[in-house]
Design a protein around this motif. Structure first.
Motif, PDB file in Angstrom:
ATOM      1  N   GLY A  66       0.841  -1.191   0.000  1.00 21.33           N
ATOM      2  CA  GLY A  66       0.000   0.000   0.000  1.00 21.33           C
ATOM      3  C   GLY A  66       0.875   1.240   0.000  1.00 21.33           C
ATOM      4  N   PHE A  67       0.422   2.258  -0.686  1.00 22.83           N
ATOM      5  CA  PHE A  67       1.144   3.530  -0.721  1.00 22.83           C
ATOM      6  C   PHE A  67       0.200   4.631  -0.275  1.00 22.83           C
ATOM      7  N   THR A  68       0.672   5.465   0.608  1.00 25.58           N
ATOM      8  CA  THR A  68      -0.100   6.614   1.061  1.00 25.58           C
ATOM      9  C   THR A  68       0.865   7.667   1.578  1.00 25.58           C
ATOM     10  N   SER A  69       0.323   8.777   1.913  1.00 23.60           N
ATOM     11  CA  SER A  69       1.146   9.813   2.524  1.00 23.60           C
ATOM     12  C   SER A  69       0.920   9.782   4.031  1.00 23.60           C
ATOM     13  N   TYR A 124       7.148   5.450 -10.604  1.00 22.61           N
ATOM     14  CA  TYR A 124       5.976   4.690 -11.045  1.00 22.61           C
ATOM     15  C   TYR A 124       4.849   5.597 -11.527  1.00 22.61           C
ATOM     16  N   TYR A 125       5.113   6.889 -11.642  1.00 25.10           N
ATOM     17  CA  TYR A 125       4.175   7.836 -12.231  1.00 25.10           C
ATOM     18  C   TYR A 125       2.792   7.793 -11.591  1.00 25.10           C
ATOM     19  N   PHE A 126       2.752   7.876 -10.268  1.00 24.34           N
ATOM     20  CA  PHE A 126       1.463   7.948  -9.584  1.00 24.34           C
ATOM     21  C   PHE A 126       0.785   9.239 -10.003  1.00 24.34           C
ATOM     22  N   GLN A 137      -4.602  -3.341   7.308  1.00 27.76           N
ATOM     23  CA  GLN A 137      -4.346  -4.282   6.226  1.00 27.76           C
ATOM     24  C   GLN A 137      -3.209  -5.228   6.605  1.00 27.76           C
ATOM     25  N   PRO A 138      -3.226  -6.454   6.069  1.00 25.92           N
ATOM     26  CA  PRO A 138      -2.151  -7.409   6.380  1.00 25.92           C
ATOM     27  C   PRO A 138      -0.851  -7.127   5.634  1.00 25.92           C
ATOM     28  N   TRP A 139      -0.872  -6.237   4.655  1.00 27.79           N
ATOM     29  CA  TRP A 139       0.327  -5.937   3.887  1.00 27.79           C
ATOM     30  C   TRP A 139       1.020  -4.685   4.401  1.00 27.79           C
ATOM     31  N   LYS A 140       2.205  -4.457   3.895  1.00 28.79           N
ATOM     32  CA  LYS A 140       2.998  -3.295   4.303  1.00 28.79           C
ATOM     33  C   LYS A 140       2.488  -2.039   3.604  1.00 28.79           C
ATOM     34  N   THR A 141       2.640  -0.919   4.301  1.00 26.20           N
ATOM     35  CA  THR A 141       2.279   0.384   3.741  1.00 26.20           C
ATOM     36  C   THR A 141       3.539   1.233   3.654  1.00 26.20           C
ATOM     37  N   ARG A 165       7.708  10.585   2.850  1.00 24.54           N
ATOM     38  CA  ARG A 165       8.969  10.503   3.589  1.00 24.54           C
ATOM     39  C   ARG A 165      10.104  10.648   2.571  1.00 24.54           C
ATOM     40  N   PRO A 166      11.134  11.388   2.914  1.00 27.53           N
ATOM     41  CA  PRO A 166      12.213  11.669   1.949  1.00 27.53           C
ATOM     42  C   PRO A 166      12.800  10.429   1.280  1.00 27.53           C
TER      43      PRO A 166
END
Length: 100
Positions: free
Chosen positions: A15-18, A59-61, A40-44, A49-50
């Motif tokens: 997962g990706f978030t700010s 990845y062009y989010f 969630q059971p997965w890593k975020t 973060r720098p």
């Protein structure tokens, strides 16, 4: 859930978030609609973060939510929103077995 069914076969979710998301919505983590996002059971990975800033550029989010399917070799197979979920299911079935 696809993650639970296929994780032991090599399927991974990240997962990706700010950090801002958790600061802004953290008080709602017990709410039915938002709560699952916090447990969630997965890593975020926190993209503001720098040490992680390269991720949004590499990845062009273009915004969130976005679903990206990346092969073990690092090749982006699919990217998009809700329509990618069906494609992901097909990829998993073809490579890891039938979805229960």
């Amino acid at each position: 859930m696809l993650y639970e069914q296929f994780h032991d076969k090599g399927f991974e979710v990240i997962g990706f978030t700010s950090d801002n998301f958790f600061e802004t919505y953290g008080s709602y983590k017990d709410e039915e609609e938002i709560g699952p996002l916090f447990n969630q059971p997965w890593k975020t990975v926190f993209t503001d973060r720098p040490e992680n800033e390269f991720i949004t550029e590499s990845y062009y989010f273009s915004g969130v939510p976005i679903l990206m399917v990346i092969s073990p070799q690092g090749v982006t197979l699919e990217r998009g929103y809700s329509e990618v979920y069906q494609k992901l299911k097909k990829i998993l079935e073809e490579n890891l077995g039938e979805i229960e």
